[in-house]
Design an enzyme around this catalytic site. Structure first.
Site, short mmCIF file in Angstrom:
data_model
loop_
_atom_site.label_atom_id
_atom_site.label_comp_id
_atom_site.label_asym_id
_atom_site.label_seq_id
_atom_site.Cartn_x
_atom_site.Cartn_y
_atom_site.Cartn_z
CE LYS A 160 0.62 -12.29 5.59
NZ LYS A 160 1.76 -11.45 5.92
CG HIS A 205 -9.16 -2.50 -0.59
ND1 HIS A 205 -8.92 -3.81 -0.87
CD2 HIS A 205 -9.96 -2.49 0.51
CE1 HIS A 205 -9.53 -4.57 0.02
NE2 HIS A 205 -10.18 -3.80 0.88
#
Lengths: 280, 185
Positions: free
Chosen positions: B102, B37
């Site tokens: 999650k 990222h």
């Protein structure tokens, strides 16, 4: 004096790294079935079923139950009548981790420097805790720790006046704040007393105890039970989607502390709470 | 009732997904975690091309275990999503439409999801051996030096997911827990 060769230590650590990642503990499996009966959330029940099925696949195919195969935390209880021969003990332990993580197809999740962040590519170094105990054997416990749950752990230096109510409040706050992040249902290790670092160590050590075994001191056994009930009233549920099954067990370890302090550490673990041990 | 969805996500599909929906996903998705990222956002800031076309795509926050002989992937469950929050709005602005992970997301991410019409799904944390069974192909796309954190293109079949945050910003962690609490009153 009994001699133990370092190669035996390497071999044992290697096997324990793999076993801990492939085979879910019987105590956890039993809790899954126990909570599945009590769980009232339909999705919660389904998730417990998925986790049971996942553990069966991992076991049958010898594959890690979770992709985060953790940082290897190794507890060495060394008998004072043991003489370790053939090399450096710490190197032998790390070699076992290296072989276990490479040959066992486990993920290499360790970076050499916390800021520079370059992967060591063999999951070493391990976190090693040594203790010297009576006897002529070595007990080795390998507890791979994933960081989804480790990141949700907290330590606080409470005031003596905060007492048991302060401890409860801090444990509940920590679990509530963690919410869905550590993959509930979780197991909670609590260390109370000692010093700053001792409390954290106790919390980690508490996670090695089976979730169906309570603290030997009836006062703390009762506190474990109360905390488990309170946590499961939070309603977080499996994966955080709501339900009864937020926590499978609370294990507390305590130690003497200073007149001025009440250190409390809460080490959160995911449902897998991996640890395997061997005596050599 | 499980909804079946495919990638790339269409606007129609996104608007139809509601927090709490169980879905089965089939199609190509891309893996990326913290380190990947960081690199993607650095490329965007420098105005350079991304290593894959992100438009309408889904990123899965996963760092799988090594694949055994003959298998496309090792165990492959989701990692905790909040660590990607600082980078996510930039990717959503670039056309990313879905994320699988999650745990909780930041307010900034939810606001950006509403603005850019995107969906956040949860895979079952810890069910990594089971999830691996849904992955049929895996191809390295970029950043091999990152090992488990490299960007991979996965082909998944019937990957079971739950819509946690929809494009309206509804959050199933909050809704589900509230529904449970109401049910036991």
């Amino acid at each position: 004096m009994r001699e133990i060769h370092v190669s035996k230590i390497t071999e044992t650590v290697k096997q324990l790294c793999m076993d801990a990642n492939y085979y879910l503990g019987e105590d956890i499996k039993n809790k899954f079935y126990e909570f599945k009966e009590k769980e009232t959330s339909k999705l919660g029940k389904e998730i417990l079923d998925i986790l049971i099925k996942n553990s069966e696949i991992a076991e049958n195919e010898k594959m890690p139950m979770c992709q985060d195969t953790g940082m290897a935390v190794v507890f060495m209880e060394i008998g004072q009548d043991v003489h370790i021969v053939g090399g450096n003990l710490e190197d032998a332990i790390n070699e076992g981790v290296r072989q276990g993580y490479i040959e066992g197809y486990l993920r290499k999740s360790v970076v050499k420097d916390p800021l520079d962040r370059v992967n060591t590519k063999d999951n070493t170094p391990a976190i090693i805790h040594y203790s010297i105990v009576p006897g002529d054997k070595i007990k080795i416990t390998v507890a791979p720790k994933g960081f989804g749950s480790e990141n949700m752990s907290r330590l606080k230096m409470l005031k003596p006046a905060d007492g048991v109510e302060g401890v409860k409040k801090f444990v509940l706050e920590t679990v509530k704040e963690a919410g869905p992040n550590p993959c509930p249902p979780i197991v909670v290790g609590v260390g109370i007393g000692g010093t700053f670092e001792k409390a954290a160590f106790l919390a980690k050590k508490a996670l090695l105890r089976s979730v169906d075994e309570e603290n030997k001191n009836p006062y703390y056994a009762q506190l474990e039970k109360e905390l488990l009930e309170e946590i499961n009233k939070l309603g977080i549920g499996p994966q955080g989607f709501g339900g009864l099954t937020t926590c499978l067990g609370v294990n507390i370890e305590v130690y003497a502390t200073h007149i001025a302090g009440l250190p409390v550490a809460v080490n959160i673990n995911c449902h897998a709470t991996r640890h395997k041990e061997a005596v050599i | 009732m499980q909804k079946r969805i495919t990638t790339p996500l269409t606007n129609e599909c996104i608007e139809d997904l509601k927090a709490g929906d169980s879905v089965l996903l089939t199609g190509y998705i891309y893996t990326a975690r913290d380190a990947a990222h960081k690199r993607l956002v650095e490329l965007i800031e420098k105005g350079e091309e991304l290593p894959f076309d992100i438009n309408g795509q889904i990123i899965y926050y996963v760092g799988p275990t090594p694949a055994k002989e003959g298998m496309p992937i090792g165990s492959a469950g989701p990692t905790t999503s909040y660590r990607m929050d600082p980078y996510t709005p930039t990717l959503l602005e670039k056309g990313l439409k879905g994320m699988i992970g999650k745990g909780k997301r930041s307010l900034e991410v939810v606001e950006s999801m509403k603005k850019n019409r995107a969906v956040y799904f949860a895979a079952i944390g810890g069910a990594a051996a089971l999830t691996a069974k849904c992955v049929k192909e895996s191809e390295l796309v970029a950043y091999e030096d990152l090992g488990a954190e490299a960007i991979r293109k996965l082909y998944v079949e019937d990957l079971p997911l739950i819509v946690v945050i929809d494009a309206e910003g509804n959050n199933y962690y909050e809704i589900g827990q509230q529904e449970y609490k109401n049910s036991i009153k």
